[in-house]
Design a protein around this motif. Structure first.
Motif, PDB file in Angstrom:
ATOM      1  N   VAL A   1     -37.399   7.160 -25.021  1.00 43.74           N
ATOM      2  CA  VAL A   1     -38.642   6.411 -24.840  1.00 43.74           C
ATOM      3  C   VAL A   1     -38.674   5.870 -23.418  1.00 43.74           C
ATOM      4  O   VAL A   1     -37.661   5.370 -22.918  1.00 43.74           O
ATOM      5  N   ALA A   2     -39.844   5.964 -22.780  1.00 47.41           N
ATOM      6  CA  ALA A   2     -40.013   5.409 -21.436  1.00 47.41           C
ATOM      7  C   ALA A   2     -41.260   4.543 -21.397  1.00 47.41           C
ATOM      8  O   ALA A   2     -42.276   4.859 -22.030  1.00 47.41           O
ATOM      9  N   VAL A   3     -41.178   3.435 -20.661  1.00 43.41           N
ATOM     10  CA  VAL A   3     -42.331   2.571 -20.440  1.00 43.41           C
ATOM     11  C   VAL A   3     -42.963   2.982 -19.115  1.00 43.41           C
ATOM     12  O   VAL A   3     -42.373   2.799 -18.048  1.00 43.41           O
ATOM     13  N   LEU A   4     -44.156   3.550 -19.182  1.00 41.06           N
ATOM     14  CA  LEU A   4     -44.822   4.047 -17.980  1.00 41.06           C
ATOM     15  C   LEU A   4     -45.559   2.948 -17.230  1.00 41.06           C
ATOM     16  O   LEU A   4     -45.723   3.028 -16.007  1.00 41.06           O
ATOM     17  N   ASP A   5     -46.001   1.923 -17.967  1.00 41.44           N
ATOM     18  CA  ASP A   5     -46.790   0.874 -17.329  1.00 41.44           C
ATOM     19  C   ASP A   5     -46.775  -0.369 -18.211  1.00 41.44           C
ATOM     20  O   ASP A   5     -46.738  -0.267 -19.441  1.00 41.44           O
ATOM     21  N   VAL A   6     -46.788  -1.537 -17.577  1.00 42.56           N
ATOM     22  CA  VAL A   6     -46.946  -2.818 -18.274  1.00 42.56           C
ATOM     23  C   VAL A   6     -47.953  -3.641 -17.492  1.00 42.56           C
ATOM     24  O   VAL A   6     -47.878  -3.721 -16.262  1.00 42.56           O
ATOM     25  N   ARG A   7     -48.883  -4.256 -18.202  1.00 41.15           N
ATOM     26  CA  ARG A   7     -49.842  -5.139 -17.536  1.00 41.15           C
ATOM     27  C   ARG A   7     -50.263  -6.259 -18.476  1.00 41.15           C
ATOM     28  O   ARG A   7     -50.213  -6.111 -19.698  1.00 41.15           O
ATOM     29  N   VAL A   8     -50.658  -7.389 -17.901  1.00 42.28           N
ATOM     30  CA  VAL A   8     -51.151  -8.520 -18.689  1.00 42.28           C
ATOM     31  C   VAL A   8     -52.601  -8.257 -19.066  1.00 42.28           C
ATOM     32  O   VAL A   8     -53.402  -7.818 -18.232  1.00 42.28           O
ATOM     33  N   VAL A   9     -52.937  -8.518 -20.338  1.00 45.19           N
ATOM     34  CA  VAL A   9     -54.299  -8.319 -20.823  1.00 45.19           C
ATOM     35  C   VAL A   9     -54.789  -9.597 -21.493  1.00 45.19           C
ATOM     36  O   VAL A   9     -54.011 -10.520 -21.756  1.00 45.19           O
ATOM     37  N   ASP A  10     -56.072  -9.644 -21.791  1.00 42.34           N
ATOM     38  CA  ASP A  10     -56.646 -10.795 -22.480  1.00 42.34           C
ATOM     39  C   ASP A  10     -56.050 -10.944 -23.870  1.00 42.34           C
ATOM     40  O   ASP A  10     -55.643  -9.954 -24.496  1.00 42.34           O
ATOM     41  N   ALA A  11     -56.056 -12.164 -24.369  1.00 47.84           N
ATOM     42  CA  ALA A  11     -55.445 -12.454 -25.662  1.00 47.84           C
ATOM     43  C   ALA A  11     -56.141 -11.741 -26.812  1.00 47.84           C
ATOM     44  O   ALA A  11     -55.537 -11.514 -27.870  1.00 47.84           O
ATOM     45  N   ASP A  12     -57.416 -11.361 -26.635  1.00 43.80           N
ATOM     46  CA  ASP A  12     -58.141 -10.685 -27.720  1.00 43.80           C
ATOM     47  C   ASP A  12     -58.080  -9.163 -27.611  1.00 43.80           C
ATOM     48  O   ASP A  12     -58.665  -8.456 -28.431  1.00 43.80           O
ATOM     49  N   TRP A  13     -57.368  -8.643 -26.605  1.00 42.78           N
ATOM     50  CA  TRP A  13     -57.196  -7.188 -26.482  1.00 42.78           C
ATOM     51  C   TRP A  13     -56.149  -6.739 -27.490  1.00 42.78           C
ATOM     52  O   TRP A  13     -55.085  -7.342 -27.612  1.00 42.78           O
ATOM     53  N   HIS A  14     -56.462  -5.694 -28.235  1.00 45.54           N
ATOM     54  CA  HIS A  14     -55.535  -5.210 -29.264  1.00 45.54           C
ATOM     55  C   HIS A  14     -55.378  -3.699 -29.124  1.00 45.54           C
ATOM     56  O   HIS A  14     -56.375  -2.969 -29.053  1.00 45.54           O
ATOM     57  N   ALA A  15     -54.145  -3.234 -29.067  1.00 48.15           N
ATOM     58  CA  ALA A  15     -53.881  -1.813 -28.845  1.00 48.15           C
ATOM     59  C   ALA A  15     -54.550  -0.931 -29.884  1.00 48.15           C
ATOM     60  O   ALA A  15     -55.043   0.165 -29.570  1.00 48.15           O
ATOM     61  N   ARG A  16     -54.587  -1.390 -31.125  1.00 46.76           N
ATOM     62  CA  ARG A  16     -55.196  -0.592 -32.190  1.00 46.76           C
ATOM     63  C   ARG A  16     -56.680  -0.879 -32.366  1.00 46.76           C
ATOM     64  O   ARG A  16     -57.508   0.033 -32.339  1.00 46.76           O
ATOM     65  N   PHE A  17     -57.035  -2.155 -32.525  1.00 47.41           N
ATOM     66  CA  PHE A  17     -58.401  -2.496 -32.917  1.00 47.41           C
ATOM     67  C   PHE A  17     -59.393  -2.473 -31.764  1.00 47.41           C
ATOM     68  O   PHE A  17     -60.603  -2.377 -31.989  1.00 47.41           O
ATOM     69  N   SER A  18     -58.916  -2.570 -30.534  1.00 47.86           N
ATOM     70  CA  SER A  18     -59.813  -2.479 -29.379  1.00 47.86           C
ATOM     71  C   SER A  18     -60.024  -1.034 -28.929  1.00 47.86           C
ATOM     72  O   SER A  18     -60.869  -0.779 -28.070  1.00 47.86           O
ATOM     73  N   CYS A  19     -59.288  -0.114 -29.502  1.00 53.08           N
ATOM     74  CA  CYS A  19     -59.324   1.283 -29.056  1.00 53.08           C
ATOM     75  C   CYS A  19     -60.635   1.958 -29.480  1.00 53.08           C
ATOM     76  O   CYS A  19     -61.015   1.919 -30.656  1.00 53.08           O
ATOM     77  N   LEU A  20     -61.297   2.592 -28.530  1.00 52.10           N
ATOM     78  CA  LEU A  20     -62.568   3.275 -28.781  1.00 52.10           C
ATOM     79  C   LEU A  20     -62.410   4.764 -29.047  1.00 52.10           C
ATOM     80  O   LEU A  20     -63.338   5.411 -29.540  1.00 52.10           O
ATOM     81  N   GLY A  21     -61.273   5.321 -28.719  1.00 53.92           N
ATOM     82  CA  GLY A  21     -61.079   6.750 -28.917  1.00 53.92           C
ATOM     83  C   GLY A  21     -59.636   7.151 -28.690  1.00 53.92           C
ATOM     84  O   GLY A  21     -58.907   6.489 -27.949  1.00 53.92           O
ATOM     85  N   ARG A  22     -59.253   8.235 -29.362  1.00 56.38           N
ATOM     86  CA  ARG A  22     -57.885   8.743 -29.264  1.00 56.38           C
ATOM     87  C   ARG A  22     -57.934  10.252 -29.052  1.00 56.38           C
ATOM     88  O   ARG A  22     -58.815  10.931 -29.584  1.00 56.38           O
ATOM     89  N   ALA A  23     -56.983  10.757 -28.292  1.00 56.27           N
ATOM     90  CA  ALA A  23     -56.929  12.193 -28.022  1.00 56.27           C
ATOM     91  C   ALA A  23     -55.527  12.722 -28.289  1.00 56.27           C
ATOM     92  O   ALA A  23     -54.528  12.070 -27.938  1.00 56.27           O
ATOM     93  N   TYR A  24     -55.463  13.876 -28.910  1.00 56.15           N
ATOM     94  CA  TYR A  24     -54.209  14.559 -29.200  1.00 56.15           C
ATOM     95  C   TYR A  24     -54.245  15.969 -28.616  1.00 56.15           C
ATOM     96  O   TYR A  24     -55.313  16.553 -28.416  1.00 56.15           O
ATOM     97  N   GLU A  25     -53.060  16.489 -28.382  1.00 55.85           N
ATOM     98  CA  GLU A  25     -52.913  17.877 -27.943  1.00 55.85           C
ATOM     99  C   GLU A  25     -51.848  18.533 -28.814  1.00 55.85           C
ATOM    100  O   GLU A  25     -50.824  17.912 -29.118  1.00 55.85           O
ATOM    101  N   TYR A  26     -52.111  19.767 -29.214  1.00 54.24           N
ATOM    102  CA  TYR A  26     -51.123  20.505 -29.999  1.00 54.24           C
ATOM    103  C   TYR A  26     -50.759  21.773 -29.225  1.00 54.24           C
ATOM    104  O   TYR A  26     -51.632  22.515 -28.783  1.00 54.24           O
TER     105      TYR A  26
END
Length: 250
Positions: free
Chosen positions: A90-115
């Motif tokens: 596992v690698a951490v590519l980036d870390v940044r401070v975000v607003d307290a109401d930002w949520h990785a899952r619930f704020s997400c508008l779209g997801r993309a996968y590649e097979y």
């Protein structure tokens, strides 16, 4: 409390998926333990998606909260050092401070996968565990044409795992493209969200089309059946990659 957004990359081969499991290692556990070692604080890591056993990520977005401020760059460097020390893939590519109401899952508008499908007769060496090898020739153009039957708003019951916990099988698939790159066939899928095993199930059926075992009409019939028993094939996890999560303002 300060909320930190992380962008994570991982090789899914050693893990039981993203989410913590009682019976094996997970990406969530690896990052949470690294965060505790660095900060002395127990954190809960939330991610844009919950990948299965053996599934990889190129840029998974996630977050956790810390009771005191840390420099984002130093935090990313320290997390990577701990992950490397514990021999995690596992690698951490980036870390940044975000607003307290930002949520990785619930704020997400779209997801993309590649097979990724390796379409060759020879066994995989460098890509073992990183792609699905199919020896029979695949017609990528036929796969792409058939894939358009799945684009749009549908009941994807046929293409969801029996263990899927989503409240509804209705999803809107924004894009499903298939292209050939040399001896690889790449399938790209984008939507606001996906059902459990949806991408792998769609890819498995498209592979049947590519081999001439199914037609475009067969794929459409499987979708219309709304019956998991009508699924032709569920592709293995090793070819699947979480590629991108999209958020407001990005």
């Amino acid at each position: 409390m300060t909320r930190f957004a992380l962008t994570l990359e991982w090789n899914g081969q050693p893990y039981m998926g993203f989410q913590r499991q009682a019976h094996g290692p997970s990406v969530q556990q690896a990052v949470e333990e690294a965060a505790f070692a660095v900060t002395g604080q127990a954190v809960t890591l939330h991610a844009a998606g919950r990948t299965d056993t053996g599934v990889h990520a190129l840029a998974m977005r996630a977050h956790f909260d810390l009771a005191r401020d840390f420099d984002a760059f130093r935090l990313s460097e320290a997390l990577n050092a701990r992950l490397r020390l514990a021999r995690h893939a596992v690698a951490v590519l980036d870390v940044r401070v975000v607003d307290a109401d930002w949520h990785a899952r619930f704020s997400c508008l779209g997801r993309a996968y590649e097979y990724r499908i390796a379409n060759r007769r020879a066994p995989l060496t460098l890509e073992a565990g990183l792609a699905w090898r199919i020896a029979r020739p695949l017609d990528a153009a036929a796969m792409h044409a058939a894939a358009q039957e799945l684009v749009g708003h549908h009941d994807f019951t046929t293409f969801r795992s029996v263990h899927c916990q989503a409240a509804s099988p209705l999803k809107t698939l924004d894009r499903l493209d298939v292209r050939r790159e040399g001896d690889h066939v790449i399938v790209e899928a984008a939507a606001r969200s996906f059902l459990h095993h949806q991408v792998r199930s769609m890819v498995g059926c498209l592979a049947l089309v590519g081999q001439g075992m199914w037609t475009r009409a067969d794929l459409a019939a499987a979708l219309a059946a709304k019956d998991r028993c009508k699924l032709g094939l569920n592709a293995p996890p090793e070819g699947l990659y979480f590629v991108k999560a999209i958020y407001p303002g990005e």
